[in-house]
Design a protein around this motif. Structure first.
Motif, mmCIF file in Angstrom:
data_model
loop_
_atom_site.group_PDB
_atom_site.id
_atom_site.type_symbol
_atom_site.label_atom_id
_atom_site.label_comp_id
_atom_site.label_asym_id
_atom_site.label_seq_id
_atom_site.Cartn_x
_atom_site.Cartn_y
_atom_site.Cartn_z
ATOM 1 N N PHE A 114 0.842 -1.203 0.000
ATOM 2 C CA PHE A 114 0.000 0.000 0.000
ATOM 3 C C PHE A 114 0.867 1.238 0.000
ATOM 4 C CE2 PHE A 114 -4.594 -0.547 1.508
ATOM 5 C CZ PHE A 114 -4.725 -1.736 0.852
ATOM 6 N N LEU A 115 1.850 1.236 0.922
ATOM 7 C CA LEU A 115 2.686 2.417 1.085
ATOM 8 C C LEU A 115 3.526 2.663 -0.159
ATOM 9 C CD1 LEU A 115 3.845 2.459 4.752
ATOM 10 C CD2 LEU A 115 2.893 4.338 3.477
ATOM 11 N N ALA A 116 4.092 1.581 -0.728
ATOM 12 C CA ALA A 116 4.960 1.752 -1.889
ATOM 13 C C ALA A 116 4.220 2.509 -2.986
ATOM 14 C CB ALA A 116 5.427 0.393 -2.399
ATOM 15 N N GLN A 117 2.920 2.177 -3.163
ATOM 16 C CA GLN A 117 2.166 2.864 -4.209
ATOM 17 C C GLN A 117 1.721 4.240 -3.781
ATOM 18 O OE1 GLN A 117 -0.854 0.319 -6.282
ATOM 19 N NE2 GLN A 117 0.039 -1.226 -4.993
ATOM 20 N N SER A 118 1.255 4.376 -2.532
ATOM 21 C CA SER A 118 0.726 5.697 -2.179
ATOM 22 C C SER A 118 1.850 6.699 -1.976
ATOM 23 C CB SER A 118 -0.208 5.636 -0.976
ATOM 24 O OG SER A 118 0.356 4.929 0.060
ATOM 25 N N ILE A 119 3.042 6.242 -1.570
ATOM 26 C CA ILE A 119 4.153 7.193 -1.472
ATOM 27 C C ILE A 119 4.450 7.754 -2.854
ATOM 28 C CG2 ILE A 119 6.617 7.458 -0.971
ATOM 29 C CD1 ILE A 119 6.316 5.434 1.226
ATOM 30 N N TYR A 120 4.357 6.878 -3.888
ATOM 31 C CA TYR A 120 4.606 7.402 -5.236
ATOM 32 C C TYR A 120 3.577 8.470 -5.599
ATOM 33 C CZ TYR A 120 6.377 7.894 -9.798
ATOM 34 O OH TYR A 120 6.960 8.466 -10.894
ATOM 35 N N MET A 121 2.308 8.217 -5.240
ATOM 36 C CA MET A 121 1.281 9.213 -5.543
ATOM 37 C C MET A 121 1.542 10.507 -4.777
ATOM 38 S SD MET A 121 -0.359 8.013 -7.881
ATOM 39 C CE MET A 121 -1.530 9.343 -8.101
ATOM 40 N N MET A 122 1.991 10.365 -3.513
ATOM 41 C CA MET A 122 2.314 11.571 -2.745
ATOM 42 C C MET A 122 3.458 12.329 -3.404
ATOM 43 S SD MET A 122 2.219 10.315 1.175
ATOM 44 C CE MET A 122 1.341 8.825 1.546
ATOM 45 N N MET A 123 4.451 11.569 -3.914
ATOM 46 C CA MET A 123 5.576 12.222 -4.584
ATOM 47 C C MET A 123 5.098 12.944 -5.829
ATOM 48 S SD MET A 123 8.522 9.377 -4.156
ATOM 49 C CE MET A 123 9.436 9.962 -5.552
ATOM 50 N N ALA A 124 4.175 12.318 -6.562
ATOM 51 C CA ALA A 124 3.656 12.961 -7.768
ATOM 52 C C ALA A 124 2.903 14.238 -7.397
ATOM 53 C CB ALA A 124 2.751 12.001 -8.525
ATOM 54 N N THR A 125 2.144 14.179 -6.285
ATOM 55 C CA THR A 125 1.438 15.380 -5.830
ATOM 56 C C THR A 125 2.438 16.473 -5.464
ATOM 57 O OG1 THR A 125 -0.086 13.813 -4.839
ATOM 58 C CG2 THR A 125 -0.417 16.130 -4.326
ATOM 59 N N ALA A 126 3.462 16.077 -4.715
ATOM 60 C CA ALA A 126 4.504 17.048 -4.356
ATOM 61 C C ALA A 126 5.155 17.613 -5.610
ATOM 62 C CB ALA A 126 5.549 16.386 -3.461
ATOM 63 N N ALA A 127 5.313 16.748 -6.631
ATOM 64 C CA ALA A 127 5.922 17.201 -7.883
ATOM 65 C C ALA A 127 5.050 18.264 -8.539
ATOM 66 C CB ALA A 127 6.106 16.015 -8.820
ATOM 67 N N ALA A 128 3.734 18.016 -8.568
ATOM 68 C CA ALA A 128 2.822 18.998 -9.167
ATOM 69 C C ALA A 128 2.889 20.308 -8.400
ATOM 70 C CB ALA A 128 1.397 18.449 -9.174
ATOM 71 N N VAL A 129 2.912 20.219 -7.053
ATOM 72 C CA VAL A 129 2.991 21.441 -6.234
ATOM 73 C C VAL A 129 4.294 22.180 -6.526
ATOM 74 C CG1 VAL A 129 3.147 22.296 -3.872
ATOM 75 C CG2 VAL A 129 1.509 20.519 -4.432
ATOM 76 N N THR A 130 5.393 21.412 -6.673
ATOM 77 C CA THR A 130 6.688 22.043 -6.969
ATOM 78 C C THR A 130 6.625 22.807 -8.280
ATOM 79 O OG1 THR A 130 7.712 20.123 -5.960
ATOM 80 C CG2 THR A 130 9.148 21.587 -7.172
ATOM 81 N N LEU A 131 6.020 22.178 -9.291
ATOM 82 C CA LEU A 131 6.021 22.804 -10.614
ATOM 83 C C LEU A 131 5.044 23.965 -10.694
ATOM 84 C CD1 LEU A 131 6.276 19.749 -12.994
ATOM 85 C CD2 LEU A 131 8.021 21.419 -12.470
ATOM 86 N N ILE A 132 3.908 23.861 -9.998
ATOM 87 C CA ILE A 132 2.874 24.882 -10.156
ATOM 88 C C ILE A 132 3.120 26.062 -9.213
ATOM 89 C CG2 ILE A 132 0.412 25.360 -10.014
ATOM 90 C CD1 ILE A 132 0.011 22.334 -10.638
ATOM 91 N N TRP A 133 3.246 25.754 -7.911
ATOM 92 C CA TRP A 133 3.370 26.854 -6.944
ATOM 93 C C TRP A 133 4.808 27.125 -6.526
ATOM 94 C CZ3 TRP A 133 -0.940 23.426 -5.780
ATOM 95 C CH2 TRP A 133 -2.165 23.984 -6.139
ATOM 96 N N ARG A 134 5.725 26.297 -6.982
ATOM 97 C CA ARG A 134 7.147 26.470 -6.658
ATOM 98 C C ARG A 134 7.387 26.549 -5.160
ATOM 99 N NH1 ARG A 134 9.874 28.909 -11.757
ATOM 100 N NH2 ARG A 134 8.394 28.041 -13.202
ATOM 101 N N ILE A 135 6.724 25.688 -4.421
ATOM 102 C CA ILE A 135 6.939 25.666 -2.970
ATOM 103 C C ILE A 135 8.145 24.786 -2.695
ATOM 104 C CG2 ILE A 135 5.947 24.915 -0.794
ATOM 105 C CD1 ILE A 135 3.241 25.732 -1.850
ATOM 106 N N LYS A 136 9.137 25.381 -2.008
ATOM 107 C CA LYS A 136 10.387 24.668 -1.780
ATOM 108 C C LYS A 136 10.176 23.396 -0.960
ATOM 109 C CE LYS A 136 13.075 27.936 -0.310
ATOM 110 N NZ LYS A 136 14.103 28.599 0.494
ATOM 111 N N LEU A 137 9.265 23.514 0.017
ATOM 112 C CA LEU A 137 9.061 22.386 0.931
ATOM 113 C C LEU A 137 8.565 21.156 0.188
ATOM 114 C CD1 LEU A 137 9.358 21.994 3.960
ATOM 115 C CD2 LEU A 137 6.922 22.348 4.171
ATOM 116 N N ALA A 138 7.765 21.372 -0.884
ATOM 117 C CA ALA A 138 7.244 20.233 -1.639
ATOM 118 C C ALA A 138 8.375 19.466 -2.285
ATOM 119 C CB ALA A 138 6.262 20.718 -2.698
ATOM 120 N N ASP A 139 9.364 20.211 -2.796
ATOM 121 C CA ASP A 139 10.497 19.518 -3.421
ATOM 122 C C ASP A 139 11.310 18.768 -2.373
ATOM 123 O OD1 ASP A 139 12.515 18.821 -5.342
ATOM 124 O OD2 ASP A 139 13.754 20.244 -4.246
ATOM 125 N N MET A 140 11.483 19.381 -1.194
ATOM 126 C CA MET A 140 12.205 18.667 -0.134
ATOM 127 C C MET A 140 11.470 17.377 0.201
ATOM 128 S SD MET A 140 13.282 21.598 2.528
ATOM 129 C CE MET A 140 13.715 23.248 2.038
#
Lengths: 238, 244
Positions: B66-92
């Protein structure tokens, strides 16, 4: 018509997006024909990989006809991967990539043109060569047309998906291994469906489903991959 | 709507301060939950009528998958936040989550192999679910490797974000692999929309284990994120004051 030095310039505001793409494709093809190694090396590699399998496993007719589709597909996949490394790198080296980035035309359209010319000189040539290998590897005749169909639909996806990796690694020194690491996960679904179609055909079963899935991958790739490639190029060159 | 909380959440300093308060709770609750779930699952649930005692690895295998897949989805969400709002914390977050996700992916593959040996008689089969899980591991490794290969933080952040988003195409393939292909791996036992097909005395410790693993993941991520914040913000005044 644009000729001579002008042919290589895609940054003229007077040019429309589509003619800029055509100019880009002509430029890339001209460059390939001037140093034909770029196009011939992957084909030679493809041929050699296919030669190694009978020598390494067994030259038996039955074993080979069972393995043929997989060998051809893996050979094509590796050959495309090999040629992808230079897709943006040579442009990066001679500054053409900066021109591309500064051009007034939409970058996703331009990279789509670049990927298309890459496919013409790699995937398409490999597809044309595949029947030769299929005969050498004793592929049953009923599997020929599905093999060609999967290669025609699948190799553009390999170019599109691999170009994302090539764009991401364009600034990385010796990025070839990294490019492999980034692209292979995206290649595996294509490989599974393509070889699935051929083996279904060999068992006289319908393979339309596999072909449709490959078409889905291709359409998705054409729509989405140029955006990712353009984004990656912009990010890396910021 | 008031969006201040969102901006606050994006500030490394605010996150560092607030996560310090969460940490003890996360540590205690995740350890207690995992301990209770594992003791309950391993010692007190009845053996399976078909698989005997070997099914008990489910209490580690399923939460890890479960975690292996949902962590990837969380990373993808963080990736979208990084690209759209450029929030540094999301990239970290994207950076620190990748090795954790890869670890859970390996844990899922290893426990799956150990479970497969007694039930299927083989450590590994080229089954759709197993193969797609292996591809997920390759994706994680690719993202980690790309981060290591690009030296400027800014460019690495966006490149990894793009790669994470591209890799999302694999997630539905994993999710539906057991439904689309008729393979050896059993179908999903837990579904949000249907009644679980498991006996309640096995289901409860499993749900507890999943919750415990998620809390454990949150704790590990928060810990790693705090280290990442300190190292990236080391030039700022608040970190200098904190360290001195």
């Amino acid at each position: 018509m644009v000729r001579g030095g002008k042919m290589f310039r895609v940054d003229q505001p007077s040019m429309r997006g589509f003619s800029a793409c055509l100019a880009l494709i002509r430029r890339d093809l001209t460059l390939t024909f001037r140093s034909p190694g770029q196009a011939i090396n992957p084909m030679a590699f493809f041929l050699m990989v296919a030669t190694l399998f009978p020598l390494g496993i067994a030259p038996d007719r039955e074993v080979l006809s069972e393995l043929a589709a997989g060998i051809i597909w893996i050979g094509a996949l590796l050959a495309v991967l090999l040629s992808l490394d230079s897709l943006f790198k040579s442009d990066q080296d001679d500054g053409a990539l900066d021109q591309l980035l500064m051009s007034p035309h939409p970058l996703p359209l331009l990279v789509l043109a670049k990927v298309f010319s890459h496919w013409l000189t790699s995937g398409f040539c490999l597809t044309l060569m595949a029947p030769l290998l299929a005969i050498m590897l004793h592929l049953p005749s009923e599997a020929f047309s599905p093999l060609m169909m999967t290669l025609l639909l699948g190799t553009p996806v390999l170019s599109l998906a691999g170009a994302i990796g090539a764009a991401l690694t364009v600034k990385v020194q010796r990025g070839g291994v990294l490019l492999t690491l980034l692209s292979l996960p995206l290649y595996i679904p294509v490989l599974i469906f393509a070889t699935g179609a051929v083996s279904a055909a060999m068992q006289n079963m319908p393979y339309t489903g596999h072909i449709l899935w490959l078409s889905v991958f291709l359409i998705l790739g054409i729509c989405l991959a140029p955006l990712a490639i353009a984004g990656a190029l912009r990010v890396i060159n910021e | 709507m008031n969006w201040t909380f969102f901006h606050k959440l994006g500030s490394p300093k605010w996150f560092y301060d607030i996560s310090g308060k969460w940490l003890p709770w996360l540590q205690v609750s995740s350890l207690v939950l995992i301990l209770v779930a594992l003791v309950w699952g391993l010692a007190f649930t009845p053996p399976d009528y078909l698989q005997g005692n070997s099914y008990r690895i489910i209490f580690i295998h399923v939460p890890a998958s479960f975690l292996a897949q949902s962590i990837y989805m969380m990373m993808a969400t963080a990736a979208a936040v990084t690209l759209i709002w450029r929030i540094k914390l999301a990239d970290m977050a994207l950076k620190v989550m990748a090795p954790v996700g890869a670890s859970f992916c390996i844990l899922s593959l290893v426990t799956g192999a150990i479970w497969g040996q007694p039930t299927w008689g083989t450590w590994w089969v080229w089954d759709a679910r197993l193969t797609s899980m292996l591809i997920l591991l390759f994706l994680y490794i690719g993202i980690i490797a790309l981060r290591g290969a690009i030296h400027t933080t800014e460019a690495a952040a966006k490149a990894c974000a793009i790669l994470s988003l591209v890799g999302v195409v694999n997630i539905p393939i994993i999710k539906f692999s057991v439904d689309w292909w008729n393979t050896l791996h059993q179908g999903a036992t837990l579904k949000l929309t249907e009644k679980p097909s498991m006996a309640p005395e096995m289901l409860w410790p499993l749900l507890l284990a999943i919750l415990g693993f998620y809390l454990f993941f949150t704790m590990v991520t928060v810990l790693r994120l705090r280290i990442e914040i300190i190292s990236r913000e080391r030039k700022t005044r608040w970190v200098k004051e904190l360290v001195s």
